[in-house]
Design a protein around this motif. Sequence first.
Motif, PDB file in Angstrom:
ATOM      1  N   PRO A  53      -2.805  -6.236  -3.605  1.00  0.00           N
ATOM      2  CA  PRO A  53      -2.406  -7.526  -4.167  1.00  0.00           C
ATOM      3  C   PRO A  53      -1.235  -7.430  -5.138  1.00  0.00           C
ATOM      4  O   PRO A  53      -0.474  -8.399  -5.291  1.00  0.00           O
ATOM      5  CB  PRO A  53      -3.668  -8.024  -4.877  1.00  0.00           C
ATOM      6  N   MET A  72       2.193  -8.325  -3.857  1.00  0.00           N
ATOM      7  CA  MET A  72       2.503  -9.745  -3.689  1.00  0.00           C
ATOM      8  C   MET A  72       3.045 -10.369  -4.968  1.00  0.00           C
ATOM      9  O   MET A  72       3.823 -11.323  -4.917  1.00  0.00           O
ATOM     10  CB  MET A  72       1.247 -10.502  -3.237  1.00  0.00           C
ATOM     11  N   MET A  75      -2.331 -13.559 -12.183  1.00  0.00           N
ATOM     12  CA  MET A  75      -2.413 -12.325 -11.398  1.00  0.00           C
ATOM     13  C   MET A  75      -3.747 -11.617 -11.660  1.00  0.00           C
ATOM     14  O   MET A  75      -4.382 -11.094 -10.737  1.00  0.00           O
ATOM     15  CB  MET A  75      -1.260 -11.384 -11.765  1.00  0.00           C
ATOM     16  N   VAL A 115      -6.469 -13.289  -9.733  1.00  0.00           N
ATOM     17  CA  VAL A 115      -6.308 -13.042  -8.299  1.00  0.00           C
ATOM     18  C   VAL A 115      -6.864 -11.661  -7.938  1.00  0.00           C
ATOM     19  O   VAL A 115      -7.582 -11.494  -6.944  1.00  0.00           O
ATOM     20  CB  VAL A 115      -4.823 -13.153  -7.882  1.00  0.00           C
ATOM     21  N   ILE A 116      -6.535 -10.661  -8.761  1.00  0.00           N
ATOM     22  CA  ILE A 116      -7.061  -9.314  -8.524  1.00  0.00           C
ATOM     23  C   ILE A 116      -8.583  -9.319  -8.599  1.00  0.00           C
ATOM     24  O   ILE A 116      -9.262  -8.689  -7.772  1.00  0.00           O
ATOM     25  CB  ILE A 116      -6.469  -8.321  -9.541  1.00  0.00           C
ATOM     26  N   VAL A 120     -10.107 -10.478  -5.413  1.00  0.00           N
ATOM     27  CA  VAL A 120     -10.108  -9.427  -4.390  1.00  0.00           C
ATOM     28  C   VAL A 120     -11.235  -8.433  -4.656  1.00  0.00           C
ATOM     29  O   VAL A 120     -11.962  -8.023  -3.740  1.00  0.00           O
ATOM     30  CB  VAL A 120      -8.741  -8.713  -4.349  1.00  0.00           C
ATOM     31  N   THR A 149      -6.233 -10.890   6.165  1.00  0.00           N
ATOM     32  CA  THR A 149      -5.474 -10.499   4.976  1.00  0.00           C
ATOM     33  C   THR A 149      -4.420  -9.445   5.304  1.00  0.00           C
ATOM     34  O   THR A 149      -3.264  -9.553   4.877  1.00  0.00           O
ATOM     35  CB  THR A 149      -6.425  -9.963   3.900  1.00  0.00           C
ATOM     36  N   VAL A 207      -0.520 -10.279   4.874  1.00  0.00           N
ATOM     37  CA  VAL A 207       0.351  -9.561   3.938  1.00  0.00           C
ATOM     38  C   VAL A 207       1.540  -8.954   4.673  1.00  0.00           C
ATOM     39  O   VAL A 207       2.691  -9.047   4.211  1.00  0.00           O
ATOM     40  CB  VAL A 207      -0.450  -8.458   3.205  1.00  0.00           C
ATOM     41  N   GLU A 244      -2.632 -18.576  -4.569  1.00  0.00           N
ATOM     42  CA  GLU A 244      -3.856 -18.471  -5.357  1.00  0.00           C
ATOM     43  C   GLU A 244      -4.995 -19.277  -4.750  1.00  0.00           C
ATOM     44  O   GLU A 244      -6.113 -18.774  -4.558  1.00  0.00           O
ATOM     45  CB  GLU A 244      -3.604 -18.983  -6.775  1.00  0.00           C
ATOM     46  N   LEU A 304      -6.266 -17.896  -1.389  1.00  0.00           N
ATOM     47  CA  LEU A 304      -7.004 -16.638  -1.522  1.00  0.00           C
ATOM     48  C   LEU A 304      -8.388 -16.863  -2.115  1.00  0.00           C
ATOM     49  O   LEU A 304      -9.403 -16.385  -1.588  1.00  0.00           O
ATOM     50  CB  LEU A 304      -6.199 -15.660  -2.392  1.00  0.00           C
TER      51      LEU A 304
END
Length: 411
Positions: free
Chosen positions: A137, A140, A154, A157-158, A161, A187, A191, A221, A224
């Motif tokens: 991630p 990105m 960020m 978002v991590i 995941v 995914t 990506v 965001e 995901l």
Amino acid sequence: MFGIKYLTEAHLKGFDRYKYNSIDTGFISVYIMHPFWNWCVQFLPKWLAPNLITFTGFLLTVVNFILIAYYDWDFQGANHAEHPVPSWVWSVAAINILLYYNLDGMDGKQARRTGTSGPLGELFDHGLDSYSAALIPIYMFSLFGTNDLPPIHMFFVIWNVFLNFYLTHVEKYNTGVMFLPWGYDCTMWGVSIILFLTTLAGPDIWHARPFFNISMATLFEVTLIGSAMMSSHPIIIKNIYLSYKNKTGKMRPFMEAARPLFPFLWLFAITTFWCFYSRNSIVDLTPRTLFILLGTLFSNIACRLIVAQMSDVRCDGFNLLIWPLLATVAVCCFPWYKEVFGSEISPEMECWIVQALTIFVTIAHLHYGQGVVCEMCDHFRIRCFKITKQTEAANAAAAHEHEVRRNSTPV
């Protein structure tokens, strides 16, 4: 190393009894990728160890991380008129992701083809995947920059995941079955396609606002996080519920079933507190270092859960690496530093502390991984990166022993 043993006798006996059990219902993997991998694996030499395939794929994700970090360490590149990351880097990153994805799908097939399937291969595969869950991630983020995707976004978002990866193994810890998530294939392809498009059209395309003036970073965001909440998480809850209803799972009491979540939640709570209450806004000051630290801690927690669920022992309720993290957050967020040194902790000092903690945690995690692999190799009398006659004989003997034990078990 240093006389530290990470695996107990219970772990090793559990690995002796272990048999891989998975269900894959993803359309892409079942109808497209598995037939493709079955075809590709025929061209691999039989002396090529499956773990070497796994490790090569992981190294490709590390190469991507290093390449993009070299040109855009602080995620500021997308904020400038001309992005500092050359177009060829995006192409290399896209190719490496596809190679990683395909090698990750072929390693198990190579193991079965060479008669070297065993618990070490699965542990090695999933352990490295837990580290890649942090690295991928981060690629990105350099597409969007800190203006469109602030570091605190960020950070979450991590964590999304991490949650998707971790819940899959919590699910297996309680059901005994690895339900392979279909979102993983989407995914990986997504990506790769995004990185290829960046090469062709330039990173500026990710700053367009095609839908109601909503930024592409926001769409990234929402897509995901929303897809996980609407597809992955409900399915995991359903599978665990059905395992209790049908009495096909481990049938643990509620607190024991939820025990794997405790170290995960500790890590989330402490790092979230740090991000919001750091004296120098650490998540804005050095986001990449913080994400490396976070990813390493997560990987250690995930690896320990994987060891527990594969060996069928009680998992850890707390991770010891949380203690130095907790001490660091106490220094960086509370006024004790000022009382001792007479001034607030400086941004430079907090950066040094984060870097020192990251180095320490990384060394500790690598030591844990190396130790577990070596202990398993010694126990099964095999080599991690080399297929030998002893390896084939040991795996054949383990398979025979498992079959005998299963047939002799009263029904």
